[in-house]
Design an enzyme around this catalytic site. Structure first.
Site, PDB file in Angstrom:
ATOM      1  N   GLY A 132      62.938 -34.180 -23.612  1.00 18.33           N
ATOM      2  CA  GLY A 132      62.384 -33.021 -24.308  1.00 18.33           C
ATOM      3  C   GLY A 132      63.482 -32.272 -25.029  1.00 18.33           C
ATOM      4  N   ASP A 155      62.432 -37.390 -27.133  1.00 15.67           N
ATOM      5  CA  ASP A 155      61.379 -36.438 -27.487  1.00 15.67           C
ATOM      6  C   ASP A 155      60.299 -37.204 -28.235  1.00 15.67           C
ATOM      7  OD1 ASP A 155      59.944 -33.970 -28.192  1.00 15.67           O
ATOM      8  OD2 ASP A 155      61.835 -32.957 -27.769  1.00 15.67           O
ATOM      9  N   LYS A 194      65.429 -29.108 -20.049  1.00 14.52           N
ATOM     10  CA  LYS A 194      65.706 -27.695 -20.301  1.00 14.52           C
ATOM     11  C   LYS A 194      64.475 -27.018 -20.882  1.00 14.52           C
ATOM     12  CE  LYS A 194      68.948 -24.859 -23.025  1.00 14.52           C
ATOM     13  NZ  LYS A 194      68.177 -24.629 -24.266  1.00 14.52           N
ATOM     14  N   HIS A 198      58.251 -25.227 -17.620  1.00 13.46           N
ATOM     15  CA  HIS A 198      57.585 -23.916 -17.632  1.00 13.46           C
ATOM     16  C   HIS A 198      56.485 -23.851 -18.691  1.00 13.46           C
ATOM     17  CE1 HIS A 198      60.116 -21.483 -20.829  1.00 13.46           C
ATOM     18  NE2 HIS A 198      59.768 -22.668 -21.285  1.00 13.46           N
TER      19      HIS A 198
END
Length: 293
Positions: A132, A155, A194, A198
């Site tokens: 990512g 990615d 990173k 979330h």
């Protein structure tokens, strides 16, 4: 006022309010000057926050206030309820909003990536995957700081297959991958993620980690660079309030969340990971490096 094509009176009131709040400096004769806070809003300075402010000021994000109560009562992500599609779909059809978001992430990678690169001894590994990792900004800074390390930036194809945007380094390779579907058949010594998990719900995060786990041989390490919410009764740091605000923001935008250490363990353990350490990152007071094996 002339340069911004605004009315002098209201502009003066706005600048005075900002100056009294710590943004700009008020000088004599209803004149204002930059201070260290307002200077960061310029586009042409190192560490500029301009694109980040423009991203967070996007009307698309502000509209979620209208659907916040609906999401709390009836379920659903406020952004999806406000726009009839999720954030990622919205960016695909709204180029201006996507451009501000992407530039904000590039700028963050430039400023925070340097802290990540210097804040841990990545050189003890032979190879590191940034999963990512966007255009490879953080990973390139890590490789610059740790000669001899080989980097794999992974990615979506729509991101890494843009030769004019992905960053170059002799030890850096870019690979397309989707952590919900298929990831490249690589075996790095360590993986860095990173600000990835979330963005996602607990269920989605467990699924992502389940696809990540097979890439790591026994003893190899996973590093999550994420915010860690203080547990109930635990003394929070000076940025605890901003972390809690980010927690709410992630839910309103994409159904994600910031997590406590025990909540991170609940995601990692089902996929065979155990938290080895929570490491501070100098220069990034909001984040911790969650080291898992």
């Amino acid at each position: 006022a002339t340069l911004t094509d605004t009315r002098p009176g209201p502009l003066g009131q706005l600048l005075r309010a900002l100056a009294r709040g710590g943004v700009f400096m008020e000088v004599a004769g209803q004149r204002f000057a930059n201070n260290n806070v307002s200077a960061a809003l310029r586009k042409d300075v190192e560490g500029s926050l301009y694109s980040l402010v423009m991203h967070f000021s996007d009307p698309a994000g502000l509209k979620v206030i209208e659907t916040l109560a609906v999401g709390l009562k009836g379920g659903g992500v406020p952004f999806d309820l406000a726009h009839g599609q999720d954030l990622r779909g919205y960016y695909e059809s709204h180029a201006d909003s996507a451009a501000w978001f992407n530039q904000a992430m590039v700028d963050l990678a430039r400023s925070e990536g340097a802290a990540v690169a210097k804040g841990y001894d990545w050189g003890r590994f032979g190879s590191l995957m940034d999963l990512g990792g966007g255009f490879g900004g953080t990973l390139k800074l890590i490789l610059d700081a740790h000669p001899g390390l080989v980097g794999y930036n992974v990615d979506l194809a729509s991101v890494v297959q843009q030769p004019e945007k992905v960053l170059q380094h002799p030890n850096l390779s870019h690979y397309p991958g989707n952590f919900f579907e298929s990831l490249p058949n690589l075996k790095p010594d360590a993986i860095l993620m990173k600000y990835v998990l979330h963005d996602w719900s607990d269920e989605e995060s467990v699924r992502i980690l389940g696809n990540v786990a097979p890439l790591l041989d026994s003893g190899n390490e996973l590093f999550l660079c994420e915010r860690v919410v203080a547990e109930h009764g635990e003394a929070g740091g000076p940025r605890d309030g901003s972390i809690a605000a980010s927690d709410m923001w992630m839910w309103t935008l994409c159904g994600g969340k910031e997590r406590t250490k025990s909540e991170w363990e609940a995601l990692l353990n089902p996929n065979g990971f155990t938290i080895k350490a929570l490491l501070d990152i100098p220069g990034m007071p909001n984040c911790r490096l969650i080291q898992a094996v």
